[in-house]
Design a protein around this motif. Structure first.
Motif, PDB file in Angstrom:
ATOM      1  N   ALA A  97       0.823  -1.207   0.000  1.00  0.00           N
ATOM      2  CA  ALA A  97       0.000   0.000   0.000  1.00  0.00           C
ATOM      3  C   ALA A  97       0.854   1.252   0.000  1.00  0.00           C
ATOM      4  CB  ALA A  97      -0.936  -0.005   1.209  1.00  0.00           C
ATOM      5  N   ALA A  98       2.012   1.198   0.642  1.00  0.00           N
ATOM      6  CA  ALA A  98       2.908   2.353   0.647  1.00  0.00           C
ATOM      7  C   ALA A  98       3.428   2.654  -0.746  1.00  0.00           C
ATOM      8  CB  ALA A  98       4.074   2.103   1.603  1.00  0.00           C
ATOM      9  N   VAL A  99       3.647   1.612  -1.556  1.00  0.00           N
ATOM     10  CA  VAL A  99       4.065   1.808  -2.942  1.00  0.00           C
ATOM     11  C   VAL A  99       2.996   2.580  -3.699  1.00  0.00           C
ATOM     12  CG1 VAL A  99       4.724   0.667  -5.086  1.00  0.00           C
ATOM     13  CG2 VAL A  99       5.445  -0.292  -2.896  1.00  0.00           C
ATOM     14  N   VAL A 100       1.744   2.187  -3.511  1.00  0.00           N
ATOM     15  CA  VAL A 100       0.637   2.853  -4.201  1.00  0.00           C
ATOM     16  C   VAL A 100       0.526   4.304  -3.757  1.00  0.00           C
ATOM     17  CG1 VAL A 100      -1.862   2.849  -4.549  1.00  0.00           C
ATOM     18  CG2 VAL A 100      -0.608   0.685  -4.503  1.00  0.00           C
ATOM     19  N   VAL A 101       0.647   4.549  -2.456  1.00  0.00           N
ATOM     20  CA  VAL A 101       0.549   5.921  -1.952  1.00  0.00           C
ATOM     21  C   VAL A 101       1.653   6.785  -2.540  1.00  0.00           C
ATOM     22  CG1 VAL A 101       0.739   7.353   0.113  1.00  0.00           C
ATOM     23  CG2 VAL A 101      -0.616   5.267   0.177  1.00  0.00           C
ATOM     24  N   ALA A 102       2.879   6.278  -2.574  1.00  0.00           N
ATOM     25  CA  ALA A 102       3.983   7.042  -3.148  1.00  0.00           C
ATOM     26  C   ALA A 102       3.733   7.338  -4.618  1.00  0.00           C
ATOM     27  CB  ALA A 102       5.294   6.276  -2.969  1.00  0.00           C
ATOM     28  N   GLN A 103       3.230   6.362  -5.356  1.00  0.00           N
ATOM     29  CA  GLN A 103       2.958   6.569  -6.779  1.00  0.00           C
ATOM     30  C   GLN A 103       1.839   7.578  -6.988  1.00  0.00           C
ATOM     31  OE1 GLN A 103       2.156   2.575  -8.098  1.00  0.00           O
ATOM     32  NE2 GLN A 103       4.305   2.060  -8.344  1.00  0.00           N
ATOM     33  N   VAL A 104       0.830   7.547  -6.142  1.00  0.00           N
ATOM     34  CA  VAL A 104      -0.272   8.506  -6.266  1.00  0.00           C
ATOM     35  C   VAL A 104       0.239   9.925  -6.051  1.00  0.00           C
ATOM     36  CG1 VAL A 104      -2.395   9.326  -5.170  1.00  0.00           C
ATOM     37  CG2 VAL A 104      -2.111   6.900  -5.670  1.00  0.00           C
ATOM     38  N   VAL A 105       1.060  10.121  -5.035  1.00  0.00           N
ATOM     39  CA  VAL A 105       1.526  11.466  -4.700  1.00  0.00           C
ATOM     40  C   VAL A 105       2.373  12.054  -5.831  1.00  0.00           C
ATOM     41  CG1 VAL A 105       2.992  12.788  -3.127  1.00  0.00           C
ATOM     42  CG2 VAL A 105       1.400  11.087  -2.217  1.00  0.00           C
ATOM     43  N   VAL A 106       3.251  11.246  -6.407  1.00  0.00           N
ATOM     44  CA  VAL A 106       4.162  11.786  -7.421  1.00  0.00           C
ATOM     45  C   VAL A 106       3.523  11.888  -8.801  1.00  0.00           C
ATOM     46  CG1 VAL A 106       6.190  10.930  -6.182  1.00  0.00           C
ATOM     47  CG2 VAL A 106       5.151   9.524  -7.965  1.00  0.00           C
ATOM     48  N   SER A 107       2.451  11.116  -9.058  1.00  0.00           N
ATOM     49  CA  SER A 107       1.868  11.103 -10.400  1.00  0.00           C
ATOM     50  C   SER A 107       0.605  11.940 -10.532  1.00  0.00           C
ATOM     51  CB  SER A 107       1.547   9.664 -10.820  1.00  0.00           C
ATOM     52  OG  SER A 107       0.530   9.104 -10.004  1.00  0.00           O
ATOM     53  N   ALA A 108      -0.091  12.182  -9.434  1.00  0.00           N
ATOM     54  CA  ALA A 108      -1.359  12.912  -9.499  1.00  0.00           C
ATOM     55  C   ALA A 108      -1.245  14.283 -10.160  1.00  0.00           C
ATOM     56  CB  ALA A 108      -1.957  13.042  -8.095  1.00  0.00           C
ATOM     57  N   PRO A 109      -0.176  15.076  -9.884  1.00  0.00           N
ATOM     58  CA  PRO A 109      -0.111  16.400 -10.517  1.00  0.00           C
ATOM     59  C   PRO A 109      -0.161  16.354 -12.037  1.00  0.00           C
ATOM     60  CG  PRO A 109       1.481  16.246  -8.736  1.00  0.00           C
ATOM     61  CD  PRO A 109       0.919  14.875  -8.922  1.00  0.00           C
TER      62      PRO A 109
ATOM     63  N   GLY B 166      12.595   7.092  -6.037  1.00  0.00           N
ATOM     64  CA  GLY B 166      13.089   7.650  -4.780  1.00  0.00           C
ATOM     65  C   GLY B 166      12.090   7.588  -3.646  1.00  0.00           C
ATOM     66  N   ALA B 167      10.871   8.065  -3.871  1.00  0.00           N
ATOM     67  CA  ALA B 167       9.866   8.070  -2.808  1.00  0.00           C
ATOM     68  C   ALA B 167       9.501   6.646  -2.404  1.00  0.00           C
ATOM     69  CB  ALA B 167       8.619   8.834  -3.261  1.00  0.00           C
ATOM     70  N   THR B 168       9.435   5.753  -3.388  1.00  0.00           N
ATOM     71  CA  THR B 168       9.108   4.354  -3.087  1.00  0.00           C
ATOM     72  C   THR B 168      10.195   3.713  -2.242  1.00  0.00           C
ATOM     73  OG1 THR B 168       7.910   4.196  -5.185  1.00  0.00           O
ATOM     74  CG2 THR B 168       8.510   2.142  -4.103  1.00  0.00           C
ATOM     75  N   LEU B 169      11.447   3.955  -2.583  1.00  0.00           N
ATOM     76  CA  LEU B 169      12.558   3.352  -1.850  1.00  0.00           C
ATOM     77  C   LEU B 169      12.561   3.783  -0.391  1.00  0.00           C
ATOM     78  CD1 LEU B 169      15.154   1.648  -1.898  1.00  0.00           C
ATOM     79  CD2 LEU B 169      16.387   3.718  -2.571  1.00  0.00           C
ATOM     80  N   LEU B 170      12.328   5.070  -0.137  1.00  0.00           N
ATOM     81  CA  LEU B 170      12.390   5.572   1.226  1.00  0.00           C
ATOM     82  C   LEU B 170      11.144   5.241   2.034  1.00  0.00           C
ATOM     83  CD1 LEU B 170      14.008   9.081   0.647  1.00  0.00           C
ATOM     84  CD2 LEU B 170      15.092   7.013   1.508  1.00  0.00           C
ATOM     85  N   PHE B 171       9.988   5.249   1.389  1.00  0.00           N
ATOM     86  CA  PHE B 171       8.735   5.056   2.120  1.00  0.00           C
ATOM     87  C   PHE B 171       8.288   3.600   2.160  1.00  0.00           C
ATOM     88  CE2 PHE B 171       3.931   5.531   2.162  1.00  0.00           C
ATOM     89  CZ  PHE B 171       3.863   5.770   3.522  1.00  0.00           C
ATOM     90  N   ALA B 172       8.548   2.848   1.084  1.00  0.00           N
ATOM     91  CA  ALA B 172       8.083   1.467   1.011  1.00  0.00           C
ATOM     92  C   ALA B 172       9.207   0.447   1.121  1.00  0.00           C
ATOM     93  CB  ALA B 172       7.306   1.240  -0.288  1.00  0.00           C
ATOM     94  N   GLY B 173      10.447   0.860   0.900  1.00  0.00           N
ATOM     95  CA  GLY B 173      11.558  -0.071   0.966  1.00  0.00           C
ATOM     96  C   GLY B 173      11.752  -0.831  -0.335  1.00  0.00           C
TER      97      GLY B 173
END
Length: 267
Positions: free
Chosen positions: A133-145, A205-212
């Motif tokens: 779920a953390a992977v999805v959240v990171a992808q949503v944040v960076v792609s939504a704009p 980057g966001a996925t690595l730090l937030f989701a591992g």
């Protein structure tokens, strides 16, 4: 004539620079290496996870971003809400200018155990960081704009008179939006969705730090490439080529979907 030639030369140089990395991958990773990469234990789980998470994140972005984009498009037309629309646009565009690593740290600060919402999530028995779920959240944040900006621009180009006519014929606001606005803005919506999906697919980057980087759980294709690069450079090149091919196939499909004729195109 000299200015025209200079323009063509400059554009050609940029095109070469854009295509050179892909050409280098094609030269460095031949068919044999690509077949070996597709059979490597890193490839299949990472590809499956990437497709699942990016599809989920795209659904979330479209479902939540479409109403926001419509509000932005309509708010721009009213003087009373112009300042609010500009403020929201700036907030939406923030993840584009903020480095992904900063986004990852911010997500940890928000949803981590000691973060703003961490204790509340723990009280509910939820642990978001280092999960799928953390992977999805990171992808949503960076792609939504990318989707929201493209969708808002597409909605802004829709003639308000078409919507007004639909309303006078008895259509509800929801029906007018679904039957008039969405078909008219479809090309822009599909283009925005393609950009958002591509950004999600390449997120690192966001996925690595937030989701591992957990195999089968949070290791997407970009993270698998990073892992392979530390051990086997040819394997990393072949995985990169596979990721590029996957992205190209999906993007071509989305472009063809957007190129289909719209029933309102001649309105």
């Amino acid at each position: 004539r000299a200015a025209t030639v200079a323009g063509y030369v400059a554009g050609g140089l940029l095109l070469v620079l854009l295509l050179l990395p892909v050409a280098a991958l094609l030269v460095g990773a031949g068919p044999t290496e690509l077949l070996v990469a597709t059979g490597h234990p890193l490839f299949a789980p990472a590809l499956l996870l990437s497709l699942q998470t990016t599809a989920t994140s795209l659904l979330v972005v479209v479902a939540l971003g479409t109403p926001l984009a419509w509000w932005l498009a309509t708010a721009r037309r009213a003087l009373a809400t112009t300042w609010a629309a500009r403020s929201v646009e700036a907030a939406v565009a923030l993840p584009i200018v903020v480095p992904p690593a900063v986004v990852g740290v911010g997500l940890l600060a928000a949803f981590g155990r000691q973060g703003l919402l961490g204790p509340s999530l723990q009280a509910l028995g939820l642990a978001l960081p280092f999960s799928t779920a953390a992977v999805v959240v990171a992808q949503v944040v960076v792609s939504a704009p990318f989707y929201v900006q493209a969708a808002a621009s597409a909605f802004a180009r829709v003639d308000p008179e078409l919507v007004a006519v639909a309303r006078t014929l008895g259509a509800s606001p929801t029906a007018a939006f679904a039957r008039v606005v969405l078909p008219c803005a479809r090309d822009g919506l599909v283009a925005g969705a393609a950009l958002a999906w591509a950004r999600s697919l390449g997120e690192f980057g966001a996925t690595l730090l937030f989701a591992g980087n957990l195999t089968g759980r949070t290791q997407t294709l970009p993270l698998a490439i990073f892992t392979a690069l530390e051990q086997d450079v040819p394997l990393a090149m072949a995985l990169s080529l596979g990721l590029a091919a996957t992205g190209a196939v999906v993007l071509v499909g989305l472009r063809r979907l957007g190129a289909a004729p719209s029933p309102w195109a001649s309105s």
